[in-house]
Design an enzyme around this catalytic site. Structure first.
Site, mmCIF file in Angstrom:
data_model
loop_
_atom_site.group_PDB
_atom_site.id
_atom_site.type_symbol
_atom_site.label_atom_id
_atom_site.label_comp_id
_atom_site.label_asym_id
_atom_site.label_seq_id
_atom_site.Cartn_x
_atom_site.Cartn_y
_atom_site.Cartn_z
ATOM 1 N N LYS A 137 -8.329 -4.602 -15.281
ATOM 2 C CA LYS A 137 -7.255 -4.889 -15.780
ATOM 3 C C LYS A 137 -5.934 -4.013 -15.653
ATOM 4 O O LYS A 137 -6.142 -3.128 -15.952
ATOM 5 C CB LYS A 137 -7.175 -5.591 -17.085
ATOM 6 C CG LYS A 137 -5.786 -6.250 -17.747
ATOM 7 C CD LYS A 137 -6.006 -6.793 -18.970
ATOM 8 C CE LYS A 137 -4.503 -7.250 -19.433
ATOM 9 N NZ LYS A 137 -4.584 -7.699 -21.040
ATOM 10 N N ASP A 178 -8.360 -6.235 -26.498
ATOM 11 C CA ASP A 178 -7.841 -5.228 -25.782
ATOM 12 C C ASP A 178 -7.802 -3.978 -26.653
ATOM 13 O O ASP A 178 -6.848 -3.927 -27.472
ATOM 14 C CB ASP A 178 -6.433 -5.619 -25.265
ATOM 15 C CG ASP A 178 -6.448 -6.549 -24.135
ATOM 16 O OD1 ASP A 178 -7.232 -7.413 -24.055
ATOM 17 O OD2 ASP A 178 -5.720 -6.408 -23.032
ATOM 18 N N LYS A 215 -9.211 -1.142 -18.498
ATOM 19 C CA LYS A 215 -7.686 -1.628 -18.359
ATOM 20 C C LYS A 215 -6.797 -0.247 -18.320
ATOM 21 O O LYS A 215 -7.145 0.854 -18.834
ATOM 22 C CB LYS A 215 -7.355 -2.259 -19.381
ATOM 23 C CG LYS A 215 -5.646 -2.575 -19.635
ATOM 24 C CD LYS A 215 -5.498 -3.470 -20.947
ATOM 25 C CE LYS A 215 -3.999 -3.765 -21.170
ATOM 26 N NZ LYS A 215 -3.724 -4.722 -22.432
#
Length: 232
Positions: free
Chosen positions: A194, A103, A165
């Site tokens: 996400k 991430d 995300k």
């Protein structure tokens, strides 16, 4: 998402929300014992991944060996202003330690300056350095306008990442339903979305899923699963 006026969605056919959840613990005061507990909970409930600080990746990999839960960690977190060279090295190190999901935080300042090509190039370098690990790109929606969110989602797609995300969870606000819907609408299934930041209940998860999120980052995974079990 307003907390003062909860939005209730119709019952959904989420057979098991656990497979949407990245069970996350990224607080600076996180301890080794808490990471071990996080991994035990992930195995017990069958979460898609744990997301842990880089210093705890080796222990998480050991704890989850033989399970179906992936180990994720963070790059350029939470501000995103590390150099690209530093982010690439972080990514390579995490891969060598056993991370299969990364991430990363974009350079938000470059994005706000309109330097989308440079942001895209950095993401592409991280994807290359990840050696096949799934890269989730945090664009920190709370700082962006609609056109910037669209442009960055397209950049994430072109750069070859697996997910865009919404948030780090460390910004002024976390995931919002309208942002998830916009990112999903822009991505058009080319990559996943996400949602992360402030997702604390089964209803929150359902809202994000309906809006188009295929992964949910949350530190409330166990409570969400208990709510789901109680609803059966």
């Amino acid at each position: 998402m307003s907390r003062s006026t909860p939005i209730i969605v119709p019952e959904m056919s989420i057979l098991n929300p656990a497979r949407l959840i990245d069970h996350t613990l990224l607080k600076p005061q996180t301890t080794l014992k808490q990471i071990e507990q996080l991994c035990e909970e992930a195995v017990e409930w069958g979460f898609a991944a744990v997301c842990v600080p880089p210093a705890f990746v080796e222990r998480a990999v050991a704890c989850l060996y033989g399970s179906e839960t992936a180990v994720a960690s963070v790059v350029g977190f939470p501000c995103g202003y590390d150099s690209t060279t530093s982010k690439v090295r972080q990514t390579e190190e995490l891969g060598s330690l056993g991370c299969t999901e990364i991430d990363m935080v974009i350079s938000i300042g470059l994005a706000l300056s309109g330097e989308f090509a440079r942001v895209e190039d950095e993401i592409a370098q991280i994807v290359l350095a990840s050696a096949g690990a799934k890269v989730k790109v945090i664009i920190e929606c709370c700082y962006l306008d609609r056109l910037q969110k669209i442009a960055l989602t397209d950049a994430v797609v072109r750069a070859g990442a697996a997910y865009v995300k919404t948030s780090t969870g460390f910004g002024p606000s976390g995931a919002k339903v309208e942002d998830v819907h916009l990112l999903a609408e822009t991505a058009q299934g080319r990559i996943g979305v996400k949602a992360a930041g402030g997702i604390k209940s089964l209803n929150d998860l359902r809202l994000m899923s309906v809006a188009g999120a295929s992964r949910i980052g949350t530190s409330s995974g166990v409570e969400i699963m208990r709510q789901w079990v109680a609803s059966l």
